[in-house]
Design a protein around this motif. Sequence first.
Motif, PDB file in Angstrom:
ATOM      1  N   GLU A 165      56.452 188.065  48.097  1.00 46.02           N
ATOM      2  CA  GLU A 165      56.787 188.515  49.449  1.00 46.02           C
ATOM      3  C   GLU A 165      56.122 187.597  50.490  1.00 46.02           C
ATOM      4  O   GLU A 165      56.722 187.272  51.517  1.00 46.02           O
ATOM      5  CB  GLU A 165      56.336 189.956  49.656  1.00 46.02           C
ATOM      6  CG  GLU A 165      57.105 190.996  48.845  1.00 46.02           C
ATOM      7  CD  GLU A 165      56.752 191.005  47.370  1.00 46.02           C
ATOM      8  OE1 GLU A 165      55.648 190.514  46.994  1.00 46.02           O
ATOM      9  OE2 GLU A 165      57.578 191.499  46.571  1.00 46.02           O
ATOM     10  N   THR A 166      54.892 187.192  50.204  1.00 43.81           N
ATOM     11  CA  THR A 166      54.185 186.281  51.111  1.00 43.81           C
ATOM     12  C   THR A 166      54.913 184.946  51.203  1.00 43.81           C
ATOM     13  O   THR A 166      55.050 184.374  52.299  1.00 43.81           O
ATOM     14  CB  THR A 166      52.738 186.058  50.621  1.00 43.81           C
ATOM     15  OG1 THR A 166      52.060 187.317  50.569  1.00 43.81           O
ATOM     16  CG2 THR A 166      51.985 185.123  51.555  1.00 43.81           C
ATOM     17  N   LEU A 167      55.372 184.438  50.068  1.00 53.40           N
ATOM     18  CA  LEU A 167      56.131 183.182  50.038  1.00 53.40           C
ATOM     19  C   LEU A 167      57.369 183.284  50.930  1.00 53.40           C
ATOM     20  O   LEU A 167      57.653 182.385  51.725  1.00 53.40           O
ATOM     21  CB  LEU A 167      56.525 182.864  48.587  1.00 53.40           C
ATOM     22  CG  LEU A 167      57.334 181.604  48.302  1.00 53.40           C
ATOM     23  CD1 LEU A 167      57.022 181.090  46.903  1.00 53.40           C
ATOM     24  CD2 LEU A 167      58.835 181.855  48.404  1.00 53.40           C
ATOM     25  N   HIS A 168      58.125 184.373  50.796  1.00 53.03           N
ATOM     26  CA  HIS A 168      59.320 184.604  51.608  1.00 53.03           C
ATOM     27  C   HIS A 168      58.966 184.618  53.093  1.00 53.03           C
ATOM     28  O   HIS A 168      59.624 183.966  53.916  1.00 53.03           O
ATOM     29  CB  HIS A 168      59.975 185.921  51.188  1.00 53.03           C
ATOM     30  CG  HIS A 168      61.254 186.228  51.886  1.00 53.03           C
ATOM     31  ND1 HIS A 168      61.306 186.718  53.178  1.00 53.03           N
ATOM     32  CD2 HIS A 168      62.551 186.111  51.474  1.00 53.03           C
ATOM     33  CE1 HIS A 168      62.566 186.898  53.530  1.00 53.03           C
ATOM     34  NE2 HIS A 168      63.350 186.536  52.518  1.00 53.03           N
ATOM     35  N   ASN A 169      57.898 185.339  53.426  1.00 51.53           N
ATOM     36  CA  ASN A 169      57.493 185.447  54.831  1.00 51.53           C
ATOM     37  C   ASN A 169      57.020 184.114  55.395  1.00 51.53           C
ATOM     38  O   ASN A 169      57.314 183.775  56.554  1.00 51.53           O
ATOM     39  CB  ASN A 169      56.389 186.490  54.975  1.00 51.53           C
ATOM     40  CG  ASN A 169      56.872 187.901  54.664  1.00 51.53           C
ATOM     41  OD1 ASN A 169      58.076 188.176  54.745  1.00 51.53           O
ATOM     42  ND2 ASN A 169      55.956 188.781  54.315  1.00 51.53           N
ATOM     43  N   ASP A 170      56.282 183.355  54.590  1.00 51.58           N
ATOM     44  CA  ASP A 170      55.791 182.046  55.042  1.00 51.58           C
ATOM     45  C   ASP A 170      56.941 181.088  55.293  1.00 51.58           C
ATOM     46  O   ASP A 170      56.948 180.343  56.283  1.00 51.58           O
ATOM     47  CB  ASP A 170      54.844 181.448  54.006  1.00 51.58           C
ATOM     48  CG  ASP A 170      53.490 182.155  53.971  1.00 51.58           C
ATOM     49  OD1 ASP A 170      53.202 182.922  54.911  1.00 51.58           O
ATOM     50  OD2 ASP A 170      52.737 181.929  53.001  1.00 51.58           O
ATOM     51  N   MET A 171      57.941 181.101  54.425  1.00 51.53           N
ATOM     52  CA  MET A 171      59.100 180.229  54.604  1.00 51.53           C
ATOM     53  C   MET A 171      59.894 180.635  55.846  1.00 51.53           C
ATOM     54  O   MET A 171      60.334 179.789  56.616  1.00 51.53           O
ATOM     55  CB  MET A 171      59.996 180.267  53.357  1.00 51.53           C
ATOM     56  CG  MET A 171      59.380 179.572  52.148  1.00 51.53           C
ATOM     57  SD  MET A 171      60.436 179.614  50.669  1.00 51.53           S
ATOM     58  CE  MET A 171      61.798 178.559  51.166  1.00 51.53           C
ATOM     59  N   GLN A 172      60.033 181.939  56.073  1.00 45.10           N
ATOM     60  CA  GLN A 172      60.743 182.406  57.256  1.00 45.10           C
ATOM     61  C   GLN A 172      60.003 182.013  58.529  1.00 45.10           C
ATOM     62  O   GLN A 172      60.625 181.628  59.529  1.00 45.10           O
ATOM     63  CB  GLN A 172      60.923 183.923  57.203  1.00 45.10           C
ATOM     64  CG  GLN A 172      61.748 184.492  58.352  1.00 45.10           C
ATOM     65  CD  GLN A 172      63.180 184.012  58.323  1.00 45.10           C
ATOM     66  OE1 GLN A 172      63.920 184.296  57.388  1.00 45.10           O
ATOM     67  NE2 GLN A 172      63.601 183.271  59.339  1.00 45.10           N
ATOM     68  N   ARG A 173      58.688 182.078  58.487  1.00 45.57           N
ATOM     69  CA  ARG A 173      57.880 181.706  59.650  1.00 45.57           C
ATOM     70  C   ARG A 173      58.093 180.233  60.000  1.00 45.57           C
ATOM     71  O   ARG A 173      58.236 179.867  61.171  1.00 45.57           O
ATOM     72  CB  ARG A 173      56.403 181.980  59.360  1.00 45.57           C
ATOM     73  CG  ARG A 173      55.493 181.859  60.582  1.00 45.57           C
ATOM     74  CD  ARG A 173      54.069 182.246  60.261  1.00 45.57           C
ATOM     75  NE  ARG A 173      54.003 183.615  59.756  1.00 45.57           N
ATOM     76  CZ  ARG A 173      53.682 183.950  58.513  1.00 45.57           C
ATOM     77  NH1 ARG A 173      53.409 183.010  57.626  1.00 45.57           N
ATOM     78  NH2 ARG A 173      53.633 185.209  58.142  1.00 45.57           N
ATOM     79  N   VAL A 174      58.143 179.382  58.984  1.00 42.28           N
ATOM     80  CA  VAL A 174      58.369 177.952  59.222  1.00 42.28           C
ATOM     81  C   VAL A 174      59.769 177.720  59.775  1.00 42.28           C
ATOM     82  O   VAL A 174      59.970 176.928  60.706  1.00 42.28           O
ATOM     83  CB  VAL A 174      58.158 177.148  57.922  1.00 42.28           C
ATOM     84  CG1 VAL A 174      58.577 175.693  58.117  1.00 42.28           C
ATOM     85  CG2 VAL A 174      56.703 177.223  57.487  1.00 42.28           C
ATOM     86  N   ILE A 175      60.753 178.407  59.224  1.00 35.16           N
ATOM     87  CA  ILE A 175      62.132 178.287  59.706  1.00 35.16           C
ATOM     88  C   ILE A 175      62.213 178.673  61.185  1.00 35.16           C
ATOM     89  O   ILE A 175      62.846 177.973  61.993  1.00 35.16           O
ATOM     90  CB  ILE A 175      63.075 179.172  58.860  1.00 35.16           C
ATOM     91  CG1 ILE A 175      63.268 178.551  57.473  1.00 35.16           C
ATOM     92  CG2 ILE A 175      64.432 179.349  59.553  1.00 35.16           C
ATOM     93  CD1 ILE A 175      63.964 179.471  56.482  1.00 35.16           C
TER      94      ILE A 175
END
Length: 236
Positions: A215-225
């Motif tokens: 879930e953290t990975l998903h959130n981190d990628m969304q934050r960068v996007i």
Amino acid sequence: MKIFAKIRFYWGAFVISFNTAVFMIPALMLFGKYKSTIVHHINALTLAMIGGKLSQEGTMDTNADMYVMNHQGIVDIIAMEALQNNHLRWVAKKELFEVFWFGKLLHHGEMISLDRANKAGLIKLIKEVKESKEVKHRPVAIFPEGTRAKEQTLLPFKQGTKIIAEKLGLKIQPVVITGSKWVLNEHERTAHSGTVHYKFLPTIDVSKADKDWFETLHNDMQRVIDDEYTNYNRSR
């Protein structure tokens, strides 16, 4: 101007198909031990011919077992192969292996077929990823959204990626891709000259990670996007 973007799209589609059929597949068949170099150089040529350039931020971890990326279209793969020469083994849905030219490319490149309609598909995928790590020594590249997304918001990641990573104790490097849809938009059938940006995030050692790492990975990628769009007007 949109008519030119349409023309560029069909030019791009022709270049990708032509280079795959005439150059890449025969080269893979004749010079199999140089697979990675062949794929790298021909994809770099293809990207240049359709007006694409590359930008990289962060360092690609060559010790990672799997690269997890967001997905908009075929340029994601072309540009990633043009960017590096790490002999990636892509996970692709089974139906793509049945497409005439691209199916041959996937077969000769020894890519991984995923049958999403078969309950045993995940078991087979685990075995393939294990073989990639322990026998072929090739990192796996996967799009955990499972399909090409149209919007800025990441789709929920398929749990299969999480299950495989935890079962095999993989080292996962997230990669955020922006700009590829501008270069070739398969939904709107338009294309433009532009730069495909790859941002490599820190690697996650799943064997040592917190239980909510996925879930953290998903959130981190969304934050960068979101940051890429807000600060640089680069959509994913």
